[in-house]
Design a protein around this motif. Structure first.
Motif, PDB file in Angstrom:
ATOM      1  N   GLY A  13       0.798  -1.227   0.000  1.00 60.36           N
ATOM      2  CA  GLY A  13       0.000   0.000   0.000  1.00 60.36           C
ATOM      3  C   GLY A  13       0.824   1.266   0.000  1.00 60.36           C
ATOM      4  N   GLY A  14       2.010   1.240   0.618  1.00 62.42           N
ATOM      5  CA  GLY A  14       2.832   2.445   0.653  1.00 62.42           C
ATOM      6  C   GLY A  14       2.126   3.594   1.334  1.00 62.42           C
ATOM      7  N   ARG A  15       1.944   4.695   0.594  1.00 62.76           N
ATOM      8  CA  ARG A  15       1.291   5.883   1.158  1.00 62.76           C
ATOM      9  C   ARG A  15      -0.229   5.800   1.087  1.00 62.76           C
ATOM     10  N   ILE A  16      -0.735   4.634   0.733  1.00 66.32           N
ATOM     11  CA  ILE A  16      -2.139   4.295   1.002  1.00 66.32           C
ATOM     12  C   ILE A  16      -2.134   3.550   2.325  1.00 66.32           C
ATOM     13  N   LEU A  17      -2.698   4.147   3.339  1.00 66.59           N
ATOM     14  CA  LEU A  17      -2.660   3.553   4.674  1.00 66.59           C
ATOM     15  C   LEU A  17      -3.977   3.874   5.385  1.00 66.59           C
ATOM     16  N   THR A  18      -4.824   2.878   5.465  1.00 62.57           N
ATOM     17  CA  THR A  18      -6.124   3.049   6.119  1.00 62.57           C
ATOM     18  C   THR A  18      -6.038   2.602   7.568  1.00 62.57           C
TER      19      THR A  18
END
Length: 493
Positions: free
Chosen positions: A43-48
């Protein structure tokens, strides 16, 4: 392909661009694809994350321009990750240039609620000026030193012409309102100040039609959906890459070697580097052997990369209107049109001028947006000090000492060694050519060396959609297609 199993392809980084590249290659029949991911997740800088019962997007929040031209929107739609409103033709046709028609609430540092109607000249002035920046799109040089110089100077000039002392709302208050919006624009661009940004370069980025939308279950759902279609062993987690040894003609190797932090050397025919630009800027000297060519390195350094962070705050009770989408905080004692503070340590919280309302939360919750060195300093604060600063600010703006944060959650992208910030922007002196240089593979085209040894993807390598998830995804597809085309041509020969 040259061999039955196909080429050995290593993808460095399992963010959106890395996952997209690996997905494209695997679906096209490439069997020896491997992702090396430095952390324990994709996800990298996708972080839920979660704030109580609320979805808290620590990184990417929106699908910018959700329409048929946006591949992220199309994937999210096909995976069933969007709500019905985002799927309507009307929603996809809206052209708002990523400035949603949010319903605002305004509060001042005097503890007063400000009328939306009274503050509309501030919002109108800001939107007018942003629209006016596009007249400089094709100018090689302008009389303005920067985007910030244009916006601030024109704000003062137009305000002097339009807003008089006899008006119902003092011009000073309206100017402070514009300042609040300029601080939010810093977040949009991951910039400390808009004075850093190139005025003609501001128009390089292109928006897509559609009213920005969120994924109700969280952005991680898109990553998880893509990963579910890939072989479970395709990603090696907790495998940081120390150095990529590529062939420059001065050594005897005939393959690329990816050296991991644990000393293992993985042989590859091609490597796709998808790590964030911030990490490249900080580690390029040790990450590539031999070093990057001078023109590519210079472009990498010219492209800006800054920090934008979020602070999620949950409350016991709601103190904003039921239909409110966004809250703007206006510091009435600011004498100039400002987008940053002079003393970060003492006044960092003044940069926190905008909060959006978490609509799907059962408990009242907001997301605050902060950028630049103020955001970087905020990351270092002990949690209790952060809570005290926020509590004092809410008391100041609402005039209600009973309003106290119940729960707080913040992002810390600058301190994250794998990102070293949030996303890129176009600073003074940066050009389209720098973005083109970023996506140029190694070695250079026309070289007698083995081609396409090291390829580059990631949001900072897209020529017009940089700093977005769809830009990252498209860049991953682009580099995968580059390899697919290469081997298709070789097979035909």
């Amino acid at each position: 392909m040259a061999q039955s199993a196909g080429p050995r392809i290593v993808v460095v980084g399992s963010g959106m661009s890395g996952v997209a590249a690996a997905y494209r290659l695997a679906k096209t029949g490439f069997q020896r694809v491997r992702i090396l991911e430095a952390t324990g997740r994709s996800g990298g800088r996708i972080l839920t994350s979660r704030l109580g019962d609320s979805v808290a997007e620590m990184g990417a929040s929106y699908i910018h321009g959700p329409c048929e031209e946006n591949p992220v929107f199309c994937l999210a739609r096909d995976y069933g990750l969007l709500d019905p409103m985002a799927l309507t033709d009307e929603n996809q046709a809206i052209d708002c240039d990523e400035r949603p028609p949010w319903i605002p609430n305004w509060f001042s540092s005097s503890g007063q609620r400000l009328s939306t109607e009274d503050m509309s000249p501030s919002l109108g002035m800001f939107n007018e000026l942003i629209d006016d920046t596009f007249q400089y799109e094709h100018e090689k040089s302008t009389s303005w030193e920067s985007l910030g110089h244009f916006l601030k100077s024109e704000t003062r000039r137009r305000a002097a012409e339009r807003w008089t002392e006899g008006d119902k709302i003092p011009s000073k208050l309206l100017l402070c309102g514009v300042s609040a919006l300029l601080k939010m624009e810093c977040f949009t661009n991951a910039a400390h100040t808009l004075d850093e940004l190139d005025l003609p370069g501001f128009s390089i980025y292109k928006g897509l039609k559609g009213l920005d939308c969120e994924l109700p279950g969280g952005y991680e759902g898109l990553i998880n959906s893509l990963m579910s279609e890939l072989p479970p062993d395709l990603v090696s987690y907790n495998r940081p890459v120390r150095c990529i040894h590529w062939i420059d003609g001065q050594n005897r190797r005939n393959v690329v070697e990816v050296e991991c932090d644990d000393g293992e050397r993985i042989v590859a025919d091609h490597v796709i580097v998808t790590v964030p630009l911030g990490h490249l800027k900080k580690n390029h000297s040790t990450l590539f052997s031999p070093p990057l060519p001078a023109h590519k390195l210079n472009s990498m350094q010219r492209i800006g990369f800054g920090t934008s962070n979020k602070i999620f705050v949950e409350f016991k009770s709601q103190w904003w209107d039921a239909d409110c989408d966004v809250i703007h905080l206006v510091w009435q004692d600011e004498e100039e049109v400002l987008d940053h503070v002079s003393d970060v340590h003492k006044s960092w919280i003044r940069k926190l001028s905008t909060f959006t309302v978490l609509k799907d939360s059962e408990s009242p919750a907001l997301c605050g947006w902060i950028a630049g060195r103020e955001a970087e300093y905020m990351e270092t604060l002990p949690e209790e000090e952060l809570r005290e600063s926020l509590t004092k600010m809410f008391h100041t703006f609402t005039g209600n000492p009973a309003i106290t944060p119940k729960r707080i959650l913040r992002s810390q992208w600058f301190l994250n060694s794998w990102s070293c910030g949030s996303y890129c922007h176009i600073p003074i002196g940066c050009t389209k050519q720098d973005l083109a240089n970023m996506m140029e593979p190694l070695p250079a085209k026309g070289s007698l060396l083995p081609p396409l040894q090291v390829l580059f993807a990631g949001d900072a390598t897209h020529p017009i959609y940089y700093s977005t998830v769809h830009g990252a995804l498209l860049s991953g597809w682009r580099e995968a297609d580059r390899l697919i085309s290469h081997f298709s041509c070789n097979k035909q020969e």
